[in-house]
Design an enzyme around this catalytic site. Sequence first.
Site, PDB file in Angstrom:
ATOM      1  N   LYS A   1       0.839  -1.203   0.000  1.00 28.44           N
ATOM      2  CA  LYS A   1       0.000   0.000   0.000  1.00 28.44           C
ATOM      3  C   LYS A   1       0.881   1.262   0.000  1.00 28.44           C
ATOM      4  O   LYS A   1       2.102   1.184   0.198  1.00 28.44           O
ATOM      5  CB  LYS A   1      -0.918  -0.039   1.228  1.00 28.44           C
ATOM      6  CG  LYS A   1      -1.945  -1.192   1.176  1.00 28.44           C
ATOM      7  CD  LYS A   1      -2.891  -1.149   2.372  1.00 28.44           C
ATOM      8  CE  LYS A   1      -3.917  -2.268   2.297  1.00 28.44           C
ATOM      9  NZ  LYS A   1      -4.892  -2.202   3.425  1.00 28.44           N
TER      10      LYS A   1
ATOM     11  N   TYR B   1     -12.230  -2.247  -3.650  1.00 31.06           N
ATOM     12  CA  TYR B   1     -12.746  -2.316  -2.282  1.00 31.06           C
ATOM     13  C   TYR B   1     -14.275  -2.265  -2.239  1.00 31.06           C
ATOM     14  O   TYR B   1     -14.861  -1.899  -1.215  1.00 31.06           O
ATOM     15  CB  TYR B   1     -12.151  -1.188  -1.433  1.00 31.06           C
ATOM     16  CG  TYR B   1     -10.763  -1.495  -0.894  1.00 31.06           C
ATOM     17  CD1 TYR B   1     -10.503  -2.674  -0.184  1.00 31.06           C
ATOM     18  CD2 TYR B   1      -9.705  -0.605  -1.067  1.00 31.06           C
ATOM     19  CE1 TYR B   1      -9.241  -2.960   0.317  1.00 31.06           C
ATOM     20  CE2 TYR B   1      -8.427  -0.885  -0.562  1.00 31.06           C
ATOM     21  CZ  TYR B   1      -8.218  -2.070   0.139  1.00 31.06           C
ATOM     22  OH  TYR B   1      -6.971  -2.353   0.650  1.00 31.06           O
TER      23      TYR B   1
ATOM     24  N   PHE C   1     -15.697   3.589   6.880  1.00 30.87           N
ATOM     25  CA  PHE C   1     -14.326   3.957   6.524  1.00 30.87           C
ATOM     26  C   PHE C   1     -14.058   3.893   5.022  1.00 30.87           C
ATOM     27  O   PHE C   1     -12.915   4.085   4.584  1.00 30.87           O
ATOM     28  CB  PHE C   1     -13.322   3.071   7.280  1.00 30.87           C
ATOM     29  CG  PHE C   1     -13.495   1.582   7.051  1.00 30.87           C
ATOM     30  CD1 PHE C   1     -12.968   0.956   5.927  1.00 30.87           C
ATOM     31  CD2 PHE C   1     -14.180   0.805   7.980  1.00 30.87           C
ATOM     32  CE1 PHE C   1     -13.123  -0.405   5.717  1.00 30.87           C
ATOM     33  CE2 PHE C   1     -14.336  -0.576   7.779  1.00 30.87           C
ATOM     34  CZ  PHE C   1     -13.809  -1.174   6.646  1.00 30.87           C
TER      35      PHE C   1
ATOM     36  N   ARG D   1      -1.847 -14.530   3.466  1.00 30.25           N
ATOM     37  CA  ARG D   1      -2.640 -13.846   4.501  1.00 30.25           C
ATOM     38  C   ARG D   1      -2.013 -14.065   5.884  1.00 30.25           C
ATOM     39  O   ARG D   1      -1.955 -13.147   6.695  1.00 30.25           O
ATOM     40  CB  ARG D   1      -4.092 -14.360   4.504  1.00 30.25           C
ATOM     41  CG  ARG D   1      -4.889 -14.022   3.259  1.00 30.25           C
ATOM     42  CD  ARG D   1      -5.412 -12.612   3.228  1.00 30.25           C
ATOM     43  NE  ARG D   1      -6.377 -12.337   4.280  1.00 30.25           N
ATOM     44  CZ  ARG D   1      -7.063 -11.194   4.373  1.00 30.25           C
ATOM     45  NH1 ARG D   1      -6.889 -10.215   3.475  1.00 30.25           N
ATOM     46  NH2 ARG D   1      -7.916 -10.996   5.352  1.00 30.25           N
TER      47      ARG D   1
ATOM     48  N   THR E   1      -5.600  -7.911  10.186  1.00 27.84           N
ATOM     49  CA  THR E   1      -5.882  -6.606   9.575  1.00 27.84           C
ATOM     50  C   THR E   1      -5.420  -5.446  10.445  1.00 27.84           C
ATOM     51  O   THR E   1      -4.801  -4.500   9.957  1.00 27.84           O
ATOM     52  CB  THR E   1      -7.408  -6.470   9.333  1.00 27.84           C
ATOM     53  OG1 THR E   1      -7.842  -7.585   8.559  1.00 27.84           O
ATOM     54  CG2 THR E   1      -7.745  -5.178   8.624  1.00 27.84           C
TER      55      THR E   1
ATOM     56  N   ARG F   1       2.474  -7.098   8.918  1.00 31.30           N
ATOM     57  CA  ARG F   1       1.790  -6.020   9.658  1.00 31.30           C
ATOM     58  C   ARG F   1       2.272  -5.984  11.111  1.00 31.30           C
ATOM     59  O   ARG F   1       2.351  -4.914  11.718  1.00 31.30           O
ATOM     60  CB  ARG F   1       0.280  -6.204   9.575  1.00 31.30           C
ATOM     61  CG  ARG F   1      -0.279  -5.875   8.178  1.00 31.30           C
ATOM     62  CD  ARG F   1      -1.670  -6.437   8.007  1.00 31.30           C
ATOM     63  NE  ARG F   1      -2.343  -5.969   6.802  1.00 31.30           N
ATOM     64  CZ  ARG F   1      -3.478  -6.480   6.353  1.00 31.30           C
ATOM     65  NH1 ARG F   1      -4.067  -7.473   6.998  1.00 31.30           N
ATOM     66  NH2 ARG F   1      -4.045  -6.012   5.252  1.00 31.30           N
TER      67      ARG F   1
ATOM     68  N   ASN G   1      -1.900  -0.162   7.063  1.00 28.72           N
ATOM     69  CA  ASN G   1      -1.403  -1.486   7.451  1.00 28.72           C
ATOM     70  C   ASN G   1      -0.558  -2.157   6.377  1.00 28.72           C
ATOM     71  O   ASN G   1      -0.495  -3.376   6.282  1.00 28.72           O
ATOM     72  CB  ASN G   1      -2.561  -2.374   7.935  1.00 28.72           C
ATOM     73  CG  ASN G   1      -3.631  -2.554   6.876  1.00 28.72           C
ATOM     74  OD1 ASN G   1      -3.506  -2.068   5.756  1.00 28.72           O
ATOM     75  ND2 ASN G   1      -4.684  -3.274   7.223  1.00 28.72           N
TER      76      ASN G   1
ATOM     77  N   HIS H   1      -1.897  -5.302   1.190  1.00 31.28           N
ATOM     78  CA  HIS H   1      -3.185  -5.929   0.890  1.00 31.28           C
ATOM     79  C   HIS H   1      -2.934  -7.324   0.344  1.00 31.28           C
ATOM     80  O   HIS H   1      -1.983  -7.531  -0.408  1.00 31.28           O
ATOM     81  CB  HIS H   1      -3.958  -5.126  -0.167  1.00 31.28           C
ATOM     82  CG  HIS H   1      -5.065  -5.941  -0.784  1.00 31.28           C
ATOM     83  ND1 HIS H   1      -6.290  -6.089  -0.178  1.00 31.28           N
ATOM     84  CD2 HIS H   1      -5.108  -6.713  -1.896  1.00 31.28           C
ATOM     85  CE1 HIS H   1      -7.042  -6.901  -0.926  1.00 31.28           C
ATOM     86  NE2 HIS H   1      -6.345  -7.289  -1.970  1.00 31.28           N
TER      87      HIS H   1
ATOM     88  N   GLU I   1      -9.419  -9.820  -8.270  1.00 28.50           N
ATOM     89  CA  GLU I   1      -8.442  -8.737  -8.093  1.00 28.50           C
ATOM     90  C   GLU I   1      -7.309  -8.830  -9.120  1.00 28.50           C
ATOM     91  O   GLU I   1      -6.845  -7.810  -9.637  1.00 28.50           O
ATOM     92  CB  GLU I   1      -7.914  -8.766  -6.654  1.00 28.50           C
ATOM     93  CG  GLU I   1      -9.023  -8.408  -5.668  1.00 28.50           C
ATOM     94  CD  GLU I   1      -8.674  -8.669  -4.203  1.00 28.50           C
ATOM     95  OE1 GLU I   1      -7.544  -9.112  -3.904  1.00 28.50           O
ATOM     96  OE2 GLU I   1      -9.550  -8.419  -3.347  1.00 28.50           O
TER      97      GLU I   1
END
Length: 148
Positions: A9, A49, A57, A85, A91, A102, A112, A115, A126
Amino acid sequence: MEKTFLMVKPDGVQRNLVGEIVARFEKKGFQLAGAKLMNIPTELAEEHYGEHKERPFFGELVDFITSGPVFAMVWQGENVIATARNMMGATNPKDSAPGSIRGEFGLTVGKNVIHGSDSPESAEREIGLFFKPEELVQYNKLMNEWIY
Ligand code: RTP
Ligand code: MG
């Protein structure tokens, strides 16, 4: 071979974490099938998203992910979706395991660092949003026999 979509990100790119993050997935044994440094157009961010459209948010999330360059990647390998993941961590970095990306590099849920697709359906969707089929490479070499 299973594929997933991962993205450093804008916070991770600005903090020069791209090399560190790529190295983790390489060392784990996964193969990079595609990558690009890019600015995400607002429409693409909203689509990516889309599942969070009704969340409070959502606006902040879209503003953040479009606020600077991201490093978009496709990685492949056995169980890459779930394993990536795990390697990313929870998250919210306050809950992310030490040693996870993270857990090591993030402090707040909004920034964070990374993704990753959360299911085979998300991965397919995606990858299709961010990459054209011809932007993904095919490896001729056999898979590393010390891993598989
Ligand atoms: P991501 O999609 O970015 O990989 O993250 P994730 O699956 O772990 O989490 P998800 O539930 O899909 O949420 C997407 C991103 O929205 C931000 N978020 N903010 N303020 C909040 O309560 C909140 N909750 C989620 C996070 O940046 C999260 O990565
Ligand atoms: Mg998600």
